[in-house]
Design a protein around this motif. Structure first.
Motif, PDB file in Angstrom:
ATOM      1  N   GLN A   1     -34.507 -20.691  34.240  1.00 35.70           N
ATOM      2  CA  GLN A   1     -34.953 -21.465  33.091  1.00 35.70           C
ATOM      3  C   GLN A   1     -35.175 -22.899  33.525  1.00 35.70           C
ATOM      4  N   ALA A   2     -36.429 -23.307  33.472  1.00 32.94           N
ATOM      5  CA  ALA A   2     -36.790 -24.677  33.807  1.00 32.94           C
ATOM      6  C   ALA A   2     -36.637 -25.548  32.560  1.00 32.94           C
ATOM      7  N   PRO A   3     -36.484 -26.855  32.751  1.00 38.69           N
ATOM      8  CA  PRO A   3     -36.324 -27.752  31.602  1.00 38.69           C
ATOM      9  C   PRO A   3     -37.491 -27.616  30.628  1.00 38.69           C
ATOM     10  N   GLY A   4     -37.165 -27.425  29.356  1.00 36.84           N
ATOM     11  CA  GLY A   4     -38.185 -27.340  28.324  1.00 36.84           C
ATOM     12  C   GLY A   4     -38.924 -26.018  28.263  1.00 36.84           C
ATOM     13  N   LYS A   5     -38.490 -25.042  29.054  1.00 37.38           N
ATOM     14  CA  LYS A   5     -39.175 -23.751  29.076  1.00 37.38           C
ATOM     15  C   LYS A   5     -38.199 -22.630  28.750  1.00 37.38           C
ATOM     16  N   GLN A   6     -38.767 -21.490  28.400  1.00 34.91           N
ATOM     17  CA  GLN A   6     -37.933 -20.326  28.139  1.00 34.91           C
ATOM     18  C   GLN A   6     -37.467 -19.704  29.446  1.00 34.91           C
ATOM     19  N   ARG A   7     -36.364 -19.008  29.377  1.00 37.25           N
ATOM     20  CA  ARG A   7     -35.881 -18.296  30.548  1.00 37.25           C
ATOM     21  C   ARG A   7     -36.884 -17.207  30.931  1.00 37.25           C
ATOM     22  N   GLU A   8     -37.118 -17.068  32.230  1.00 34.21           N
ATOM     23  CA  GLU A   8     -38.077 -16.081  32.716  1.00 34.21           C
ATOM     24  C   GLU A   8     -37.440 -15.236  33.804  1.00 34.21           C
TER      25      GLU A   8
ATOM     26  N   TRP B   1     -24.535 -13.461  30.106  1.00 37.22           N
ATOM     27  CA  TRP B   1     -25.089 -14.603  30.850  1.00 37.22           C
ATOM     28  C   TRP B   1     -23.978 -15.514  31.336  1.00 37.22           C
ATOM     29  N   GLY B   2     -24.068 -15.892  32.608  1.00 36.55           N
ATOM     30  CA  GLY B   2     -23.113 -16.814  33.193  1.00 36.55           C
ATOM     31  C   GLY B   2     -23.576 -18.252  33.032  1.00 36.55           C
ATOM     32  N   GLN B   3     -22.974 -19.126  33.811  1.00 38.09           N
ATOM     33  CA  GLN B   3     -23.302 -20.550  33.739  1.00 38.09           C
ATOM     34  C   GLN B   3     -24.568 -20.886  34.516  1.00 38.09           C
ATOM     35  N   GLY B   4     -24.953 -20.028  35.426  1.00 37.84           N
ATOM     36  CA  GLY B   4     -26.123 -20.280  36.248  1.00 37.84           C
ATOM     37  C   GLY B   4     -25.805 -21.233  37.389  1.00 37.84           C
ATOM     38  N   THR B   5     -26.768 -21.381  38.278  1.00 31.98           N
ATOM     39  CA  THR B   5     -26.655 -22.324  39.383  1.00 31.98           C
ATOM     40  C   THR B   5     -27.951 -23.119  39.448  1.00 31.98           C
ATOM     41  N   GLN B   6     -27.818 -24.433  39.541  1.00 31.34           N
ATOM     42  CA  GLN B   6     -28.972 -25.322  39.463  1.00 31.34           C
ATOM     43  C   GLN B   6     -29.676 -25.425  40.810  1.00 31.34           C
TER      44      GLN B   6
ATOM     45  N   LEU C   1     -30.277 -13.926  46.294  1.00 30.58           N
ATOM     46  CA  LEU C   1     -31.681 -14.300  46.212  1.00 30.58           C
ATOM     47  C   LEU C   1     -31.962 -15.317  47.309  1.00 30.58           C
ATOM     48  N   GLN C   2     -32.695 -14.895  48.313  1.00 32.99           N
ATOM     49  CA  GLN C   2     -33.133 -15.797  49.371  1.00 32.99           C
ATOM     50  C   GLN C   2     -34.439 -16.425  48.938  1.00 32.99           C
ATOM     51  N   MET C   3     -34.473 -17.741  48.886  1.00 34.18           N
ATOM     52  CA  MET C   3     -35.644 -18.453  48.402  1.00 34.18           C
ATOM     53  C   MET C   3     -36.197 -19.326  49.513  1.00 34.18           C
ATOM     54  N   ASN C   4     -37.409 -19.063  49.911  1.00 35.71           N
ATOM     55  CA  ASN C   4     -38.073 -19.824  50.964  1.00 35.71           C
ATOM     56  C   ASN C   4     -39.307 -20.520  50.413  1.00 35.71           C
ATOM     57  N   SER C   5     -39.796 -21.478  51.155  1.00 39.34           N
ATOM     58  CA  SER C   5     -41.013 -22.210  50.765  1.00 39.34           C
ATOM     59  C   SER C   5     -40.925 -22.707  49.330  1.00 39.34           C
ATOM     60  N   LEU C   6     -39.808 -23.326  49.024  1.00 40.39           N
ATOM     61  CA  LEU C   6     -39.573 -23.773  47.645  1.00 40.39           C
ATOM     62  C   LEU C   6     -40.543 -24.892  47.271  1.00 40.39           C
ATOM     63  N   SER C   7     -40.963 -24.878  46.024  1.00 39.24           N
ATOM     64  CA  SER C   7     -41.864 -25.896  45.500  1.00 39.24           C
ATOM     65  C   SER C   7     -41.230 -26.550  44.274  1.00 39.24           C
ATOM     66  N   LEU C   8     -41.852 -27.640  43.850  1.00 36.88           N
ATOM     67  CA  LEU C   8     -41.318 -28.368  42.699  1.00 36.88           C
ATOM     68  C   LEU C   8     -41.185 -27.466  41.474  1.00 36.88           C
ATOM     69  N   GLU C   9     -42.109 -26.518  41.370  1.00 36.82           N
ATOM     70  CA  GLU C   9     -42.123 -25.612  40.214  1.00 36.82           C
ATOM     71  C   GLU C   9     -40.961 -24.631  40.209  1.00 36.82           C
ATOM     72  N   ASP C  10     -40.232 -24.557  41.293  1.00 35.81           N
ATOM     73  CA  ASP C  10     -39.068 -23.661  41.356  1.00 35.81           C
ATOM     74  C   ASP C  10     -37.807 -24.323  40.816  1.00 35.81           C
ATOM     75  N   THR C  11     -37.886 -25.593  40.476  1.00 35.43           N
ATOM     76  CA  THR C  11     -36.731 -26.282  39.905  1.00 35.43           C
ATOM     77  C   THR C  11     -36.339 -25.631  38.585  1.00 35.43           C
ATOM     78  N   ALA C  12     -35.082 -25.188  38.497  1.00 41.48           N
ATOM     79  CA  ALA C  12     -34.621 -24.469  37.305  1.00 41.48           C
ATOM     80  C   ALA C  12     -33.137 -24.151  37.453  1.00 41.48           C
ATOM     81  N   LEU C  13     -32.579 -23.696  36.364  1.00 36.68           N
ATOM     82  CA  LEU C  13     -31.244 -23.119  36.379  1.00 36.68           C
ATOM     83  C   LEU C  13     -31.413 -21.615  36.590  1.00 36.68           C
ATOM     84  N   TYR C  14     -30.780 -21.098  37.625  1.00 36.83           N
ATOM     85  CA  TYR C  14     -30.968 -19.695  38.012  1.00 36.83           C
ATOM     86  C   TYR C  14     -29.762 -18.866  37.575  1.00 36.83           C
TER      87      TYR C  14
END
Length: 115
Positions: free
Chosen positions: A39-46, A105-110, A80-93
Protein backbone atom coordinates in the motif's frame (compact mmCIF):
# COMPACT_ATOMS: atom_id res chain seq x y z
CA UNK A 1 -5.21 -16.82 16.01
CA UNK A 2 -3.36 -16.04 12.80
CA UNK A 3 -0.27 -13.90 13.19
CA UNK A 4 1.80 -12.52 10.32
CA UNK A 5 5.00 -10.62 11.01
CA UNK A 6 6.79 -8.88 8.16
CA UNK A 7 10.41 -7.73 8.27
CA UNK A 8 13.26 -6.64 6.05
CA UNK A 9 12.07 -3.28 4.81
CA UNK A 10 14.21 -0.18 4.72
CA UNK A 11 15.53 2.73 2.71
CA UNK A 12 17.17 1.90 -0.60
CA UNK A 13 18.32 3.83 -3.64
CA UNK A 14 16.68 3.37 -7.04
CA UNK A 15 18.05 0.25 -8.66
CA UNK A 16 18.78 -1.36 -5.32
CA UNK A 17 17.51 -4.56 -3.75
CA UNK A 18 15.77 -5.66 -0.60
CA UNK A 19 14.60 -9.01 0.73
CA UNK A 20 11.41 -9.11 2.77
CA UNK A 21 10.41 -11.95 5.05
CA UNK A 22 7.15 -12.90 6.66
CA UNK A 23 6.74 -15.32 9.54
CA UNK A 24 3.34 -16.92 9.91
CA UNK A 25 1.79 -18.65 12.90
CA UNK A 26 -1.64 -19.86 13.85
CA UNK A 27 -2.36 -21.43 10.47
CA UNK A 28 -1.48 -24.65 8.71
CA UNK A 29 0.93 -22.69 6.56
CA UNK A 30 1.79 -25.36 4.02
CA UNK A 31 -1.73 -25.67 2.63
CA UNK A 32 -2.20 -21.98 1.86
CA UNK A 33 -1.35 -19.89 -1.14
CA UNK A 34 0.62 -16.99 0.32
CA UNK A 35 0.74 -13.51 -1.11
CA UNK A 36 2.55 -10.23 -0.81
CA UNK A 37 0.64 -6.97 -0.96
CA UNK A 38 1.60 -3.33 -0.72
CA UNK A 39 0.00 0.00 0.00
CA UNK A 40 1.55 3.21 -1.22
CA UNK A 41 0.68 6.56 0.38
CA UNK A 42 -2.76 7.72 -0.74
CA UNK A 43 -3.47 4.50 -2.62
CA UNK A 44 -5.39 1.33 -1.97
CA UNK A 45 -3.61 -1.84 -0.99
CA UNK A 46 -2.69 -3.91 -4.04
CA UNK A 47 -1.59 -7.45 -4.61
CA UNK A 48 2.05 -7.90 -5.70
CA UNK A 49 2.87 -11.60 -5.87
CA UNK A 50 1.70 -14.99 -4.70
CA UNK A 51 3.01 -18.52 -4.36
CA UNK A 52 0.77 -21.57 -4.21
CA UNK A 53 1.21 -24.54 -1.90
CA UNK A 54 2.86 -26.32 -4.83
CA UNK A 55 5.24 -23.46 -5.51
CA UNK A 56 3.50 -21.97 -8.54
CA UNK A 57 4.36 -18.27 -8.83
CA UNK A 58 2.21 -15.39 -10.06
CA UNK A 59 3.22 -11.73 -10.20
CA UNK A 60 1.57 -8.40 -10.84
CA UNK A 61 2.72 -6.89 -14.13
CA UNK A 62 4.32 -3.98 -12.28
CA UNK A 63 6.87 -6.26 -10.56
CA UNK A 64 7.25 -9.11 -13.02
CA UNK A 65 10.89 -9.82 -13.76
CA UNK A 66 12.09 -7.80 -10.76
CA UNK A 67 10.52 -9.51 -7.74
CA UNK A 68 10.75 -13.16 -6.72
CA UNK A 69 8.54 -14.79 -4.11
CA UNK A 70 9.57 -17.95 -2.28
CA UNK A 71 8.45 -19.94 0.71
CA UNK A 72 9.85 -22.28 3.32
CA UNK A 73 7.11 -24.52 4.65
CA UNK A 74 9.39 -25.97 7.32
CA UNK A 75 9.86 -22.50 8.80
CA UNK A 76 6.42 -21.10 7.97
CA UNK A 77 7.97 -18.21 6.13
CA UNK A 78 7.40 -16.50 2.82
CA UNK A 79 9.96 -14.18 1.28
CA UNK A 80 10.02 -11.48 -1.37
CA UNK A 81 13.28 -10.70 -3.14
CA UNK A 82 12.98 -7.28 -4.74
CA UNK A 83 15.51 -6.15 -7.32
CA UNK A 84 15.77 -3.10 -9.56
CA UNK A 85 13.64 -1.11 -7.15
CA UNK A 86 12.10 2.12 -8.40
CA UNK A 87 10.47 5.08 -6.72
CA UNK A 88 7.08 3.57 -7.52
CA UNK A 89 7.86 0.59 -5.29
CA UNK A 90 7.77 2.77 -2.18
CA UNK A 91 5.01 1.34 0.02
CA UNK A 92 4.14 -0.55 3.14
CA UNK A 93 4.46 -4.24 2.30
CA UNK A 94 2.32 -6.95 3.84
CA UNK A 95 2.01 -10.69 3.55
CA UNK A 96 -1.20 -12.66 3.93
CA UNK A 97 -2.86 -15.71 2.55
CA UNK A 98 -4.26 -15.40 -0.95
CA UNK A 99 -7.06 -14.55 -0.94
CA UNK A 100 -6.29 -12.67 2.26
CA UNK A 101 -7.68 -13.44 5.69
CA UNK A 102 -9.13 -10.04 6.51
CA UNK A 103 -8.46 -10.32 10.24
CA UNK A 104 -4.85 -11.39 9.78
CA UNK A 105 -3.16 -8.30 8.40
CA UNK A 106 0.06 -7.56 10.23
CA UNK A 107 1.87 -4.28 10.73
CA UNK A 108 3.71 -4.52 7.43
CA UNK A 109 7.26 -3.48 6.66
CA UNK A 110 8.08 -0.13 5.09
CA UNK A 111 10.04 0.00 1.84
CA UNK A 112 11.23 3.44 0.79
CA UNK A 113 13.03 3.92 -2.49
CA UNK A 114 14.71 7.29 -2.65
CA UNK A 115 17.87 8.87 -3.97
Amino acid sequence: QVQLVESGGGLVQPGGSLRLSCAASGIKFSIYTMGWFRQAPGKQREWVARITRAGFLVYADSVKGRFTVSRDNAKNTVNLQMNSLSLEDTALYYCNTYPPITTAWGQGTQVTVSS
